[in-house]
Design a protein around this motif. Structure first.
Motif, PDB file in Angstrom:
ATOM      1  N   ASN A  12      28.600  33.427  29.735  1.00 57.97           N
ATOM      2  CA  ASN A  12      27.502  33.736  29.932  1.00 57.97           C
ATOM      3  C   ASN A  12      27.015  35.833  29.113  1.00 57.97           C
ATOM      4  OD1 ASN A  12      27.073  31.051  31.175  1.00 57.97           O
ATOM      5  ND2 ASN A  12      27.254  32.439  32.832  1.00 57.97           N
ATOM      6  N   GLY A  13      28.156  35.480  28.472  1.00 56.17           N
ATOM      7  CA  GLY A  13      27.397  37.291  27.512  1.00 56.17           C
ATOM      8  C   GLY A  13      28.112  38.187  28.306  1.00 56.17           C
ATOM      9  N   ILE A  14      28.869  38.036  29.292  1.00 58.32           N
ATOM     10  CA  ILE A  14      30.123  39.351  30.056  1.00 58.32           C
ATOM     11  C   ILE A  14      31.185  38.833  30.639  1.00 58.32           C
ATOM     12  CG2 ILE A  14      27.863  40.350  31.155  1.00 58.32           C
ATOM     13  CD1 ILE A  14      28.894  38.598  33.554  1.00 58.32           C
ATOM     14  N   LYS A  15      32.452  39.776  30.506  1.00 51.69           N
ATOM     15  CA  LYS A  15      33.423  39.652  30.444  1.00 51.69           C
ATOM     16  C   LYS A  15      33.675  39.520  32.297  1.00 51.69           C
ATOM     17  CE  LYS A  15      36.196  42.550  28.631  1.00 51.69           C
ATOM     18  NZ  LYS A  15      37.577  43.276  27.557  1.00 51.69           N
ATOM     19  N   MET A  16      34.126  38.088  32.515  1.00 47.76           N
ATOM     20  CA  MET A  16      34.434  38.628  33.984  1.00 47.76           C
ATOM     21  C   MET A  16      35.729  38.516  34.657  1.00 47.76           C
ATOM     22  SD  MET A  16      31.138  35.404  35.241  1.00 47.76           S
ATOM     23  CE  MET A  16      31.956  36.320  37.212  1.00 47.76           C
ATOM     24  N   TYR A  17      36.099  39.343  35.360  1.00 39.97           N
ATOM     25  CA  TYR A  17      37.046  39.304  36.171  1.00 39.97           C
ATOM     26  C   TYR A  17      37.563  38.503  37.006  1.00 39.97           C
ATOM     27  CZ  TYR A  17      41.676  41.724  38.386  1.00 39.97           C
ATOM     28  OH  TYR A  17      42.361  42.027  38.149  1.00 39.97           O
ATOM     29  N   TYR A  18      38.870  38.164  37.348  1.00 40.38           N
ATOM     30  CA  TYR A  18      39.344  37.167  38.442  1.00 40.38           C
ATOM     31  C   TYR A  18      41.015  37.281  38.210  1.00 40.38           C
ATOM     32  CZ  TYR A  18      42.026  34.302  34.760  1.00 40.38           C
ATOM     33  OH  TYR A  18      41.813  33.582  33.764  1.00 40.38           O
ATOM     34  N   GLU A  19      40.782  36.641  39.910  1.00 37.32           N
ATOM     35  CA  GLU A  19      42.718  36.630  40.075  1.00 37.32           C
ATOM     36  C   GLU A  19      42.444  35.986  40.525  1.00 37.32           C
ATOM     37  OE1 GLU A  19      42.766  41.519  41.162  1.00 37.32           O
ATOM     38  OE2 GLU A  19      42.816  40.485  42.437  1.00 37.32           O
ATOM     39  N   ILE A  20      43.925  35.048  40.669  1.00 37.75           N
ATOM     40  CA  ILE A  20      44.377  34.194  41.211  1.00 37.75           C
ATOM     41  C   ILE A  20      45.925  34.312  42.409  1.00 37.75           C
ATOM     42  CG2 ILE A  20      45.190  31.690  41.537  1.00 37.75           C
ATOM     43  CD1 ILE A  20      43.570  31.131  38.455  1.00 37.75           C
ATOM     44  N   TYR A  21      45.635  34.024  43.301  1.00 35.29           N
ATOM     45  CA  TYR A  21      46.597  34.303  43.882  1.00 35.29           C
ATOM     46  C   TYR A  21      47.418  32.934  45.306  1.00 35.29           C
ATOM     47  CZ  TYR A  21      45.301  38.930  44.204  1.00 35.29           C
ATOM     48  OH  TYR A  21      45.001  40.564  43.818  1.00 35.29           O
ATOM     49  N   GLY A  22      48.588  32.609  45.538  1.00 29.86           N
ATOM     50  CA  GLY A  22      49.337  31.255  45.792  1.00 29.86           C
ATOM     51  C   GLY A  22      49.089  30.356  45.496  1.00 29.86           C
ATOM     52  N   SER A  23      49.288  29.076  45.830  1.00 30.66           N
ATOM     53  CA  SER A  23      49.035  27.772  45.514  1.00 30.66           C
ATOM     54  C   SER A  23      48.268  26.463  46.123  1.00 30.66           C
ATOM     55  CB  SER A  23      50.243  26.911  44.689  1.00 30.66           C
ATOM     56  OG  SER A  23      51.201  27.298  46.065  1.00 30.66           O
ATOM     57  N   GLY A  24      48.233  25.725  46.109  1.00 34.71           N
ATOM     58  CA  GLY A  24      47.204  24.692  46.774  1.00 34.71           C
ATOM     59  C   GLY A  24      45.715  24.279  46.478  1.00 34.71           C
ATOM     60  N   LYS A  25      45.385  24.139  47.810  1.00 38.28           N
ATOM     61  CA  LYS A  25      44.248  23.227  46.902  1.00 38.28           C
ATOM     62  C   LYS A  25      43.355  25.367  46.704  1.00 38.28           C
ATOM     63  CE  LYS A  25      44.015  20.158  50.107  1.00 38.28           C
ATOM     64  NZ  LYS A  25      43.496  18.915  51.732  1.00 38.28           N
ATOM     65  N   PRO A  26      42.843  25.055  45.665  1.00 44.17           N
ATOM     66  CA  PRO A  26      41.498  26.254  45.297  1.00 44.17           C
ATOM     67  C   PRO A  26      40.564  26.949  46.556  1.00 44.17           C
ATOM     68  CG  PRO A  26      41.659  24.545  43.985  1.00 44.17           C
ATOM     69  CD  PRO A  26      42.454  23.919  45.198  1.00 44.17           C
ATOM     70  N   LEU A  27      40.800  27.865  47.031  1.00 43.17           N
ATOM     71  CA  LEU A  27      39.370  28.075  47.991  1.00 43.17           C
ATOM     72  C   LEU A  27      39.530  29.808  47.393  1.00 43.17           C
ATOM     73  CD1 LEU A  27      38.076  28.365  50.441  1.00 43.17           C
ATOM     74  CD2 LEU A  27      40.195  30.231  51.140  1.00 43.17           C
ATOM     75  N   VAL A  28      37.859  29.669  46.429  1.00 47.72           N
ATOM     76  CA  VAL A  28      37.261  30.299  45.677  1.00 47.72           C
ATOM     77  C   VAL A  28      36.397  31.584  46.761  1.00 47.72           C
ATOM     78  CG1 VAL A  28      35.457  31.120  44.120  1.00 47.72           C
ATOM     79  CG2 VAL A  28      36.367  29.172  44.124  1.00 47.72           C
ATOM     80  N   LEU A  29      36.891  32.869  46.368  1.00 48.09           N
ATOM     81  CA  LEU A  29      36.808  33.918  46.629  1.00 48.09           C
ATOM     82  C   LEU A  29      35.175  34.823  46.398  1.00 48.09           C
ATOM     83  CD1 LEU A  29      39.779  35.428  48.485  1.00 48.09           C
ATOM     84  CD2 LEU A  29      38.494  34.018  49.366  1.00 48.09           C
ATOM     85  N   ILE A  30      34.423  34.818  47.518  1.00 47.14           N
ATOM     86  CA  ILE A  30      33.052  35.449  46.405  1.00 47.14           C
ATOM     87  C   ILE A  30      32.804  36.803  47.213  1.00 47.14           C
ATOM     88  CG2 ILE A  30      30.268  35.478  46.083  1.00 47.14           C
ATOM     89  CD1 ILE A  30      32.674  33.176  44.419  1.00 47.14           C
ATOM     90  N   HIS A  31      33.111  37.689  46.819  1.00 48.14           N
ATOM     91  CA  HIS A  31      32.267  38.936  47.733  1.00 48.14           C
ATOM     92  C   HIS A  31      30.575  38.974  47.825  1.00 48.14           C
ATOM     93  CE1 HIS A  31      30.529  41.164  43.917  1.00 48.14           C
ATOM     94  NE2 HIS A  31      31.408  40.568  43.125  1.00 48.14           N
ATOM     95  N   GLY A  32      30.621  40.192  49.210  1.00 44.88           N
ATOM     96  CA  GLY A  32      29.285  41.013  48.837  1.00 44.88           C
ATOM     97  C   GLY A  32      28.459  41.786  48.315  1.00 44.88           C
TER      98      GLY A  32
END
Length: 113
Positions: A12-32
């Motif tokens: 959506n017009g910006i470069k978004m940063y992400y990190e992925i750790y581990g394996s298994g069912k995905p759990l998305v972490l959204i900061h405050g």
């Protein structure tokens, strides 16, 4: 912490940063508000990376994600998160957000209801 992937995706017009750790069912972490994946979840990631595929995302104007000249809204953050997850081929996930991140998670639920 066993980092598996880190990077940027054009969303959506910006470069978004992400990190992925581990394996298994995905759990998305959204900061405050005023936070970032590395700051807000640094104690959580080592405790959960052996149980889940943790996907941390820095929202617009936070952490290592680019700034954008539009108002920050939880609805826009939700659209950004959904688009990023689609881009990295995550079709179904659980979410953990707190403070502003909790509001973003509620907007994600609203988008898909």
């Amino acid at each position: 912490m066993n980092l598996v992937v880190k990077g940027y995706k054009k969303i959506n017009g910006i470069k978004m940063y992400y990190e992925i750790y581990g394996s298994g069912k995905p759990l998305v972490l959204i900061h405050g508000g005023a936070g970032s994946i590395r700051f807000d979840f640094k104690e959580i990631i080592p405790r959960l990376e052996n149980q889940f595929q943790l996907i941390g995302i820095d929202l617009q104007n936070h952490g290592m994600t680019e700034h954008r000249n539009i108002p920050e809204t939880f609805e826009q953050d939700a659209k950004d998160v959904a688009a990023l997850l689609k881009e990295i081929n995550i079709g179904k996930a659980s979410f953990w957000g707190f403070s502003n991140g909790g509001n973003t998670v509620m907007q994600i639920a609203h988008l898909f209801s």
